[in-house]
Structures are given as C-alpha cells and as structure tokens.
Design a protein around this motif. Structure first.
Motif, PDB file in Angstrom:
ATOM      1  N   VAL A   1      29.695 -20.115  32.603  1.00 55.74           N
ATOM      2  CA  VAL A   1      30.165 -19.593  31.145  1.00 55.74           C
ATOM      3  C   VAL A   1      31.394 -20.235  31.222  1.00 55.74           C
ATOM      4  CG1 VAL A   1      31.193 -17.820  30.074  1.00 55.74           C
ATOM      5  CG2 VAL A   1      29.257 -17.399  31.263  1.00 55.74           C
TER       6      VAL A   1
ATOM      7  N   GLY B   1      31.373 -10.652  28.821  1.00 59.28           N
ATOM      8  CA  GLY B   1      29.986 -10.048  28.702  1.00 59.28           C
ATOM      9  C   GLY B   1      28.829 -11.143  28.629  1.00 59.28           C
TER      10      GLY B   1
ATOM     11  N   SER C   1      23.695 -18.122  45.793  1.00 53.10           N
ATOM     12  CA  SER C   1      24.955 -18.562  45.404  1.00 53.10           C
ATOM     13  C   SER C   1      25.544 -19.161  46.684  1.00 53.10           C
ATOM     14  CB  SER C   1      25.635 -17.310  45.278  1.00 53.10           C
ATOM     15  OG  SER C   1      27.029 -17.479  45.059  1.00 53.10           O
TER      16      SER C   1
ATOM     17  N   ARG D   1      30.441 -10.290  43.245  1.00 59.01           N
ATOM     18  CA  ARG D   1      30.863  -8.870  42.323  1.00 59.01           C
ATOM     19  C   ARG D   1      30.311  -9.144  41.234  1.00 59.01           C
ATOM     20  NH1 ARG D   1      35.951  -9.264  45.064  1.00 59.01           N
ATOM     21  NH2 ARG D   1      36.891 -10.099  43.155  1.00 59.01           N
ATOM     22  N   PHE D   2      30.250 -10.144  40.433  1.00 53.63           N
ATOM     23  CA  PHE D   2      29.432 -10.485  39.097  1.00 53.63           C
ATOM     24  C   PHE D   2      28.048 -10.252  39.516  1.00 53.63           C
ATOM     25  CE2 PHE D   2      26.741 -13.481  36.886  1.00 53.63           C
ATOM     26  CZ  PHE D   2      26.897 -13.248  35.624  1.00 53.63           C
TER      27      PHE D   2
HETATM   28  C1  LIG Z   1      30.202 -15.934  37.233  1.00 52.88           C
HETATM   29  C2  LIG Z   1      30.443 -16.150  35.726  1.00 52.88           C
HETATM   30  C3  LIG Z   1      28.642 -16.766  35.222  1.00 52.88           C
HETATM   31  C4  LIG Z   1      30.283 -14.793  35.132  1.00 52.88           C
HETATM   32  O1  LIG Z   1      30.424 -14.824  33.678  1.00 52.88           O
HETATM   33  P1  LIG Z   1      31.318 -13.948  32.723  1.00 52.88           P
HETATM   34  O2  LIG Z   1      30.489 -13.994  31.314  1.00 52.88           O
HETATM   35  O3  LIG Z   1      32.584 -14.201  32.820  1.00 52.88           O
HETATM   36  O4  LIG Z   1      30.629 -12.393  33.115  1.00 52.88           O
HETATM   37  P2  LIG Z   1      30.386 -11.095  32.328  1.00 52.88           P
HETATM   38  O5  LIG Z   1      31.680 -10.968  31.411  1.00 52.88           O
HETATM   39  O6  LIG Z   1      29.080 -10.996  31.977  1.00 52.88           O
HETATM   40  O7  LIG Z   1      30.685 -10.027  33.456  1.00 52.88           O
HETATM   41  C5  LIG Z   1      29.546  -9.162  33.832  1.00 52.88           C
HETATM   42  C6  LIG Z   1      30.068  -8.476  34.831  1.00 52.88           C
HETATM   43  O8  LIG Z   1      30.583  -9.029  35.865  1.00 52.88           O
HETATM   44  C7  LIG Z   1      31.938  -8.644  36.510  1.00 52.88           C
HETATM   45  N1  LIG Z   1      32.636 -10.141  36.633  1.00 52.88           N
HETATM   46  C8  LIG Z   1      32.607 -11.183  36.079  1.00 52.88           C
HETATM   47  N2  LIG Z   1      33.191 -11.998  36.619  1.00 52.88           N
HETATM   48  C9  LIG Z   1      33.892 -11.509  37.641  1.00 52.88           C
HETATM   49  C10 LIG Z   1      34.647 -11.983  38.636  1.00 52.88           C
HETATM   50  N3  LIG Z   1      35.138 -13.140  38.646  1.00 52.88           N
HETATM   51  N4  LIG Z   1      35.244 -10.892  39.525  1.00 52.88           N
HETATM   52  C11 LIG Z   1      34.675 -10.049  39.494  1.00 52.88           C
HETATM   53  N5  LIG Z   1      33.921  -9.449  38.749  1.00 52.88           N
HETATM   54  C12 LIG Z   1      33.436 -10.254  37.721  1.00 52.88           C
HETATM   55  C13 LIG Z   1      32.473  -8.284  35.079  1.00 52.88           C
HETATM   56  O9  LIG Z   1      33.607  -7.346  35.195  1.00 52.88           O
HETATM   57  C14 LIG Z   1      31.171  -7.359  34.403  1.00 52.88           C
HETATM   58  O10 LIG Z   1      31.133  -6.209  35.156  1.00 52.88           O
HETATM   59  P3  LIG Z   1      31.278  -4.939  34.226  1.00 52.88           P
HETATM   60  O11 LIG Z   1      30.212  -4.996  33.275  1.00 52.88           O
HETATM   61  O12 LIG Z   1      30.702  -3.779  35.261  1.00 52.88           O
HETATM   62  O13 LIG Z   1      32.653  -4.822  33.719  1.00 52.88           O
HETATM   63  C15 LIG Z   1      31.317 -17.097  35.132  1.00 52.88           C
HETATM   64  O14 LIG Z   1      32.524 -16.713  35.853  1.00 52.88           O
HETATM   65  C16 LIG Z   1      31.209 -18.586  35.647  1.00 52.88           C
HETATM   66  O15 LIG Z   1      30.772 -19.308  34.882  1.00 52.88           O
HETATM   67  N6  LIG Z   1      31.924 -18.985  36.896  1.00 52.88           N
HETATM   68  C17 LIG Z   1      32.025 -20.456  37.300  1.00 52.88           C
HETATM   69  C18 LIG Z   1      30.534 -20.816  37.456  1.00 52.88           C
HETATM   70  C19 LIG Z   1      29.751 -19.913  38.592  1.00 52.88           C
HETATM   71  O16 LIG Z   1      30.344 -19.535  39.441  1.00 52.88           O
HETATM   72  N7  LIG Z   1      28.462 -19.976  38.281  1.00 52.88           N
HETATM   73  C20 LIG Z   1      27.520 -19.297  39.330  1.00 52.88           C
HETATM   74  C21 LIG Z   1      27.104 -20.003  40.409  1.00 52.88           C
HETATM   75  S1  LIG Z   1      25.763 -18.972  41.230  1.00 52.88           S
END
Ligand SMILES: CC(C)(COP(=O)(O)OP(=O)(O)OC[C@H]1O[C@@H](n2cnc3c(N)ncnc32)[C@H](O)[C@@H]1OP(=O)(O)O)[C@@H](O)C(=O)NCCC(=O)NCCS
Length: 149
Positions: A84, A92, A117, A126-127
């Motif tokens: 994202v 979300g 991952s 956590r995500f």
């Molecule tokens: C990981 C990633 C995809 C999360 O996307 P996002 O759109 O921020 O996630 P969401 O907003 O849909 O979050 C969904 C849930 O995860 C939790 N969450 C998201 N990012 C988090 C973080 N960095 N730490 C802890 N919890 C997290 C949210 O709090 C939410 O929980 P809730 O519904 O209980 O409140 C995004 O941070 C990203 O693209 N990171 C870099 C690339 C990456 O790591 N890709 C995955 C490789 S396996």
C-alpha cells in the motif's frame, strides 16, 4: 477511510503507474519489464493481480495472488506480494486488497490463502494477524543460479 479508493483487476496499462510509484510500492524494473510481467500474469488463470486506484487516478496499492500446485498436496492460493502506498496506509486498504485476493482464491475453489513474509518484522506480522491470519512456521529459502541451456 478508503471507500473512495477503487480496487480492480490490473491491466497492462497499469505498468507505467506502478513503475512510477517505484520503491514506495515495492517495485523494481523498467516499465517495459513490468509490462511483460503483467501481461504474462494477466494471461494466466493461475494469477490474479489487483490494483487500488485513488480518486485522482493514481495507484494506491497492489496485490498479486497465485494458485500454487503441488504433487503431494491440494493446491492453495498464495499471496505473492502486496503493498500500500505510504500515504494510504493504516486506512484499511491493505485489508481490502487481501479481501480481493481471498475472494479471487475462493472463486478458484481454493480452500486457503497463505503468504510468506520475509521482511517487515513485527509490524507486518501484526498486520496479517489483525486481519485473521495465523502464524504457521519459519522457513528457510535456498537458491542456486541457473545457467542458460
Ligand atoms: C503491510 C501493509 C500492506 C499494511 O497495509 P495498510 O493499508 O496500512 O493496512 P490496513 O490499514 O488495512 O490495516 C489492517 C489492520 O492491520 C493493522 N496494521 C496495519 N499496519 C500495521 C503496522 N505497521 N503495525 C501494526 N498493525 C498494523 C491495522 O491497525 C489494522 O488493524 P485493525 O483493523 O485491527 O485496526 C502496508 O503497511 C505496506 O504496504 N507495507 C510495505 C510493504 C509490505 O510490507 N508488504 C507486505 C510484504 S509481506
């Protein structure tokens, strides 16, 4: 809120926008390379590629899900990659992209979606756990470079 962000299947035309977003969305390579990769994935029924499009037309995220086939086990869906855009995180959108991948896997008749991952540490864990995924095991990856035949 991400309700104004649309999630749809990717087209080859998305290669330019995906490349422009570059490292923010976790991509390397040129537009041409990405066009070729996208075209191959889109042509295969074993792959689903989704993009999230913001109201201004810019891409806010992507997810790639694929069927994994095995000799010794039933096939399952695997999330090959997702990201994202930093300005859309924590609203979300990651959850919605995974939901699109889950829906795609279910439509293929697959019973589970898995993902490996390799980076991101506790935050990525956590995500995934907060959207219903359970940690299964660590795994070691081995690789050997191949010579062209
Ligand atoms: C990981 C990633 C995809 C999360 O996307 P996002 O759109 O921020 O996630 P969401 O907003 O849909 O979050 C969904 C849930 O995860 C939790 N969450 C998201 N990012 C988090 C973080 N960095 N730490 C802890 N919890 C997290 C949210 O709090 C939410 O929980 P809730 O519904 O209980 O409140 C995004 O941070 C990203 O693209 N990171 C870099 C690339 C990456 O790591 N890709 C995955 C490789 S396996």
């Amino acid at each position: 809120m991400t309700d104004d962000v649309t999630i749809r299947e990717a087209t080859v035309d998305d290669a330019q926008a995906l490349t422009r977003l570059g490292e923010d969305l976790g991509f390397g390579g040129t537009i041409g390379e990405l066009q070729l990769r996208l075209a191959a994935l889109i042509a295969s029924s074993d792959h689903g590629v989704f993009v999230a499009v913001a109201p201004d037309g810019r891409l806010a995220g992507w997810a790639h899900v694929a069927v994994r086939h095995f000799l010794e086990a039933r096939p399952y869906a695997e999330l090959s990659g997702m990201a994202v855009s930093s300005r859309h995180r924590q609203s979300g959108l990651g959850r919605r992209l995974i939901a699109a991948a889950e829906h795609w896997g279910g439509a293929q008749g697959l019973l589970a979606l898995r993902l490996r991952s390799s980076d991101g540490g506790d935050q990525v864990r956590r995500f995934y756990e907060s959207i219903g995924y359970r940690y299964v095991r660590d795994q070691r990856v081995f690789e050997k470079e191949l010579k062209a035949a």
